[in-house]
Design an enzyme around this catalytic site. Structure first.
Site, PDB file in Angstrom:
ATOM      1  N   LEU B 232       0.803  -1.225   0.000  1.00  0.00           N
ATOM      2  CA  LEU B 232       0.000   0.000   0.000  1.00  0.00           C
ATOM      3  C   LEU B 232       0.843   1.286   0.000  1.00  0.00           C
ATOM      4  O   LEU B 232       1.707   1.467   0.862  1.00  0.00           O
ATOM      5  CB  LEU B 232      -0.928   0.003   1.229  1.00  0.00           C
ATOM      6  CG  LEU B 232      -1.897   1.188   1.320  1.00  0.00           C
ATOM      7  CD1 LEU B 232      -2.931   1.133   0.214  1.00  0.00           C
ATOM      8  CD2 LEU B 232      -2.564   1.237   2.683  1.00  0.00           C
ATOM      9  N   ASP B 233       0.578   2.168  -0.957  1.00  0.00           N
ATOM     10  CA  ASP B 233       1.221   3.487  -1.031  1.00  0.00           C
ATOM     11  C   ASP B 233       2.741   3.409  -1.115  1.00  0.00           C
ATOM     12  O   ASP B 233       3.446   4.346  -0.713  1.00  0.00           O
ATOM     13  CB  ASP B 233       0.814   4.380   0.160  1.00  0.00           C
ATOM     14  CG  ASP B 233      -0.677   4.684   0.161  1.00  0.00           C
ATOM     15  OD1 ASP B 233      -1.268   4.690  -0.927  1.00  0.00           O
ATOM     16  OD2 ASP B 233      -1.239   4.913   1.238  1.00  0.00           O
ATOM     17  N   ALA B 234       3.257   2.295  -1.616  1.00  0.00           N
ATOM     18  CA  ALA B 234       4.705   2.114  -1.652  1.00  0.00           C
ATOM     19  C   ALA B 234       5.232   1.882  -3.064  1.00  0.00           C
ATOM     20  O   ALA B 234       6.407   1.578  -3.257  1.00  0.00           O
ATOM     21  CB  ALA B 234       5.108   0.960  -0.741  1.00  0.00           C
TER      22      ALA B 234
END
Lengths: 289, 289, 289, 289
Positions: B232-234
């Site tokens: 996530l969000d990486a």
């Protein structure tokens, strides 16, 4: 001189918000013939706290300089349960600078002091290395070197603190000082130690933030100046700025771009502090323009 | 049309760095009467990887469009162990848009598509809510609503995936889509799902980043567009931008300023993808100018 | 050292655009065992001009350093009618600094030189006032003061030029030098005199730009670094940057904010010049990343 | 809703600076049970003019809404020779939009209006071309097309003015309207016509500013939103912003980047006007945060 400094007073304050506060404070100044030259107020509607910075001329002010604190404290501040301080801009504060091995922030600060851009006195520079002694000497500022290791840390801080007291230091600037400052010093200088961290906090706290930024592949790097608290890189932020990078920037180029950010952001924060434009509440700053 | 699109080809590639690569690729194009109109290369000196984007005219190119991949693959790419793709800008890609309840990014994208600013086709919009159906209708784009809950998530994604396949979707834009996309879809569209996150990543990943930014007291907020990976969000960052805030900005004002950032940053990232300017390596992007 | 400097060569060139140029240049380098470490090219499709900057390693290069110009000139440059120059980054250029009364740009430059951030030699500083002699002395750089008036201007420039020649000066930086440089000096150093103008050119050329910016009520101020030509403030722009202001900024505050812009923008431009990243064509610059 | 709008009043004012003004105004509000929620003041120390924006709650205010102007005017404003206006944020203003052929600013505005981001009514769109009729129709806003030529200009403006009056228009937004507005309309809407100019004024006024920017070789482009005065592109600036460009940007790319600037800068200016944050004095704006 950029702003009027002679014979004025500044009050910085905050208190629980209440109807009529501005009226009462400005009436107090007006009744005593104080002409307001700057006034800024802010209400945190979530926390219901009132903040204010007011600067006025003392030329015709009825209350003498040394009694203002007593009169204002008794007649106004107590009534509204204010946290407040009074400053006289023609009495320049005394600043200590802590450095390690990087010279860019130190040069930037000393050039401003030496050219008269800032209204401040710098009685001493403290370092854990001798590398920047030559820079201090260029500007004829006493340089105190205290090599720190695990066994002498407490002892060294004792000496540093004694030196700060002896020179009546009002606030401290960590100009890329690569040591963690002890809780003892932090507690003695609450919201009066200004650090520059070489990242866009809260991204990349701790060591080697440019390397982390490179690894993560960000397109923008930053620098953050904040008041030091006992929690690392988590104190109230005074100023931040950023610079664009791209895939063509190696870590070395990122570090070089970052240095320009660091020195400008730190100097902006120091100036805001010098001009008494900053207030801290709930680990956040109010920065009056 | 801003850039030459008709009858040109673009190759995007990377491979282990080696002396003479540029010479060999450009010689191949020159020998076949391919006039280069844009060429950008980058060497990651740390990883020793060579990256390149080259666009050339097909008007006099000796190799017919449909055989270029075979010729280039056989004569050049295999020799240098390249990862590569070829694109023809006059064959516009097909984009799906996923939305939830916020309209600002969707309007920004559809206005660009409708005015001819972008060379792309948008066969469908997918949402988990009906709120933006009216926006899709304004631009006459089919709107598919799949309300998601814990029990039907896998089922819904199956249907969405079928729809994407049916419409030959090349890449997906998450325009403030408030659901986590499943690994199945992510793996089917590697580096072809573009998300906008409303913070300056890696600061404030996850939910409610503006509230976190307000709490931390940052002086600058940001938005980040990235390719979606299973973490996530990486994923690899394509584009970021920032906006200054101050203590006078309430969370509502921060959200409003942030929306302007989000739509511009997302649209810039989508355009870079549309123009085949992005390459991903080691979870970072190379973004050619 | 940020970039590889030892035993490499850089060629900067431009010529009429033609199919196959990149192939021929890179083939020349490859055939002579020159490993390219940086290559950037640009085609001005309007003017049909090809520009390139290429840097390669000399370690295994077959042609010795002193013969490269002859070989490249004979075999490649003549054929394509190139304007070109060759540089060896391990041979640092020699820079003269001209100043008047403001110290901020001078400090910024000297701090970079002294800390080893830049690969350059500074044999002398020239001024029309004595105010900054103490700054030059701090850094042990010879300071030559030539007070200029209407009657001695030509004479003084003769002496300055002699001094520049005597010290083999390659390029000149005007670090807030408040005199107009004569055509004679400009013609002797074409695209090798770098000035900083304290406005966002072409807005507010000439004297007192901050006062004009204040009068006009702009919301953003700027600084511009450019090569000096015989037309005042009209030379090719190397770098610009801006800073936000508001109605709360007095002229004094604007000047203070502007100084930070000026020094950073000038230093960025000097570094680009030092790294041989700038090319001038038609009074515009190509600035390779 | 971002700011408190219901049952509050805003006064915007300026007058010759005098000791005690803030005290008198805030005392007036306090005495009448008006709780201040926002207060900003500014003193132009050069011109000796006092400016103020104050917003307070009407819930317990002793003076009824319709009598505030009379009471404040009689008891305060007259005494200090104020220029002033009172606004009630829960009474949304009525805005006309003028457009020509470019849709980006229009879409940006209508998307904000339609999503409820702005508290405004848009009774009509006026254009000299039919190109954007379809955009107006998407949002169900009446679109009036008046093709203008040299012979009918005065006549057309008469009709436009009649339309503006009939719909009780409070202010006009020129969203890339490519005609010069007549003095008649400007004088009827003083400081109430907002234009977007596609350059960083005062650089590049007049036609084709992006072409001029390209020719001059600037490294940064800008957009400027200002109130329209009878002197072309010389009115009081409300908001500006900039975007970085390089030699790789063709005029087409510059125009595309510029469009994003234009729409964001114009929308920021319109919002500032809508929120009654702007004051004009001496052809400059005071923009309260």
């Amino acid at each position: 001189m950029p702003d009027k400094l002679n014979n004025t007073a500044i009050i910085l304050m905050h208190c629980p918000d209440k109807q009529g506060i501005v009226a009462k404070i400005t009436e107090f100044l007006d009744n005593n013939n104080g002409n307001i030259i700057y006034l800024e107020q802010h209400v945190d509607h979530q926390e219901k706290i009132f903040f204010m910075r007011v600067q006025w001329e003392l030329d015709k002010f009825l209350i003498p300089r040394e009694k203002i604190a007593d009169f204002f404290g008794t007649q106004i501040a107590a009534k509204y349960n204010m946290s407040w301080r009074i400053y006289f801009p023609d009495e320049p504060p005394r600043m200590a600078i802590f450095v390690s091995k990087f010279s860019h922030c130190l040069y930037d600060i000393l050039a401003r002091v030496h050219s008269g851009e800032w209204n401040v006195e710098v009685p001493l520079i403290i370092s854990n290395h001798n590398d920047l002694k030559n820079v201090a000497e260029k500007f004829s500022i006493p340089f105190h070197c205290f090599p720190v290791n695990n066994s002498n840390k407490a002892d060294v801080e004792e000496k540093e603190l004694a030196l700060l007291k002896k020179h009546n230091i009002n606030f401290i600037v960590l100009a890329r000082y690569m040591q963690i400052v002890s809780d003892k010093i932090i507690n003695d200088y609450p919201n009066r130690i200004i650090n520059i961290h070489h990242s866009f906090l809260p991204a990349f706290p701790g060591a080697k933030p440019y390397h982390s930024a490179y690894e993560r592949g960000v397109k923008i790097i930053g620098a953050t100046s904040h008041y030091v608290t006992t929690e690392l890189d988590a104190g109230p932020i005074i100023e931040q700025d950023v610079s664009r990078i791209s895939h063509t920037d190696s870590i070395e180029k990122i570090i070089r771009k970052g240095k320009d950010l660091e020195k400008i952001v730190l100097s902006r924060a120091v100036l805001l502090h010098l001009q008494r434009r900053t207030l801290v509440y709930n680990n956040r700053t109010i920065v009056f323009g």
